[in-house]
Design an enzyme around this catalytic site. Sequence first.
Site, mmCIF file in Angstrom:
data_model
loop_
_atom_site.group_PDB
_atom_site.id
_atom_site.type_symbol
_atom_site.label_atom_id
_atom_site.label_comp_id
_atom_site.label_asym_id
_atom_site.label_seq_id
_atom_site.Cartn_x
_atom_site.Cartn_y
_atom_site.Cartn_z
ATOM 1 N NE ARG A 12 4.288 4.570 95.197
ATOM 2 C CZ ARG A 12 4.325 4.257 96.690
ATOM 3 N NH1 ARG A 12 5.165 4.895 97.610
ATOM 4 N NH2 ARG A 12 3.412 3.380 96.980
ATOM 5 C CE LYS A 57 5.978 8.017 72.931
ATOM 6 N NZ LYS A 57 5.396 8.017 71.518
ATOM 7 C CD GLU A 95 12.948 5.671 64.068
ATOM 8 O OE1 GLU A 95 12.480 6.917 63.962
ATOM 9 O OE2 GLU A 95 12.408 4.545 64.372
ATOM 10 C CE LYS A 137 11.868 10.918 70.732
ATOM 11 N NZ LYS A 137 11.894 9.440 70.903
ATOM 12 C CD GLU A 149 2.586 9.876 70.846
ATOM 13 O OE1 GLU A 149 3.728 9.454 70.932
ATOM 14 O OE2 GLU A 149 1.889 9.210 70.038
ATOM 15 N NE ARG A 199 7.214 11.457 72.381
ATOM 16 C CZ ARG A 199 7.987 11.319 73.739
ATOM 17 N NH1 ARG A 199 7.904 12.026 74.658
ATOM 18 N NH2 ARG A 199 9.061 10.057 73.388
ATOM 19 C CG ASN A 247 4.389 8.054 66.315
ATOM 20 O OD1 ASN A 247 5.289 7.478 66.687
ATOM 21 N ND2 ASN A 247 3.352 8.434 67.068
ATOM 22 C CG HIS A 261 6.702 4.972 63.558
ATOM 23 N ND1 HIS A 261 7.314 5.792 62.852
ATOM 24 C CD2 HIS A 261 7.219 4.419 64.440
ATOM 25 C CE1 HIS A 261 8.579 5.974 63.367
ATOM 26 N NE2 HIS A 261 8.516 5.086 64.379
ATOM 27 C CG HIS A 271 3.667 0.247 64.339
ATOM 28 N ND1 HIS A 271 3.258 1.334 65.099
ATOM 29 C CD2 HIS A 271 5.059 0.220 64.763
ATOM 30 C CE1 HIS A 271 4.229 1.859 65.777
ATOM 31 N NE2 HIS A 271 5.221 1.229 65.600
ATOM 32 C CG HIS A 316 11.308 0.247 64.533
ATOM 33 N ND1 HIS A 316 10.054 0.199 64.506
ATOM 34 C CD2 HIS A 316 11.580 1.632 64.892
ATOM 35 C CE1 HIS A 316 9.372 1.405 64.730
ATOM 36 N NE2 HIS A 316 10.348 2.125 64.808
HETATM 37 N N1 GLY Z 1 9.459 7.432 69.013
HETATM 38 C C1 GLY Z 1 8.712 8.082 69.220
HETATM 39 C C2 GLY Z 1 8.427 8.897 70.382
HETATM 40 O O1 GLY Z 1 9.338 8.860 70.916
HETATM 41 O O2 GLY Z 1 7.613 9.766 70.397
#
Ligand code: GLY
Length: 372
Positions: A122, A144, A186, A228, A238, A242, A246, A249, A253, A267
Amino acid sequence: MTVCVHVPLGARAYDIHIGQGLLGQAASHIAPFLQRPKVVIVTDSNVASLHLATLTASLDEAGIRHAGLTLPAGESTKSWPFLIETVDFFLNEKVERRDVVIALGGGVIGDLVGFAAAVLRRGVRFIQIPTSLLAQVDSSVGGKTGINAAEGKNLIGAFHQPSLVLADIDALNTLMPRDFLAGYGEVVKYGLLGNEAFFEWLEVNGPSLASGDTQARIEAVRISCQMKADIVVRDETEQGDRALLNLGHTFCHALEAAAGYSDRLLHGEGVAIGCAMAFETSARLGLCSQEAPSRVRAHLKAMGMKVDISDIDGDMPDSAALLALMRQDKKVVGGQLNFIMARAIGQSFLTSKVPPEVVLSVLQDAIGSGAE
Ligand code: GLY
């Protein structure tokens, strides 16, 4: 020189150290997190041959025992079979609830190991040692974690913040120029989404950054991580801001899916093309001046990066098929496509009010001779 960005997330707060020689000094940064002198390291075959010995020598010198798992390099490692292998490895190594596991590598290893750490007992703590530019400025920061599903990228995962990030700038020297520039996509994104002064700085310093200027690289990674961190602190899971990360993106994508998630389009390359298209769309909607997308395109071109869909090798589907792929995006809510648009360089916002015919015309021009 080493700089530090703090991510103030209360009980989940952590530091991102950015500088030269961090791999060789890793033990002194890691030791304060250990309840007993033992760690497990997961990496990939490319990174293992370049950097694993430096990390393990540092641990040996400090008397920290270590066991390692080396997985195949590549996106397909971010999948159920390798998640199972990683968790089994941790269990066989008797990783306990208070131990720390280490992710040494790019975004694939960071996401996979972070997720394995999130589900093991956990949740055990993990340390990110990102070795690609993309991982240093984006995927290693913010928590993430996850793997891909047959149905799409990053569909299975968890938010699980690392306990520490060590971004060794020297590791960037071993990247192929194409991989460095993909990560740079990025970096540019941060300037475009929220920091015009940073974008201006990149317009001046981008070329020396690409050719190996260490101080410029440290500064670019620091500002990217700080931006960030600021966004993640405002919106860790998010629910709002957040999503600005993107930028580009939704376009990216669809292009990645159309290119079969292959090395036809990395990417970060897709992010750069997607940012150019997001600004072009914003200009056509009258949200920003036409000067803004022209400036974005000019910088990407000056860096030798892909700017248009026509820059991607091989056949790409037509604009209608690409729009259909965009509708598969995770950001579709109630059937409505959401986009990050911009009022100017450094001023982005989330909106669902983008008419499909405008997106189609931007896609059409990017497939043809370019949007100039
Ligand atoms: N790569 C986008 C984020 O971490 O929210």
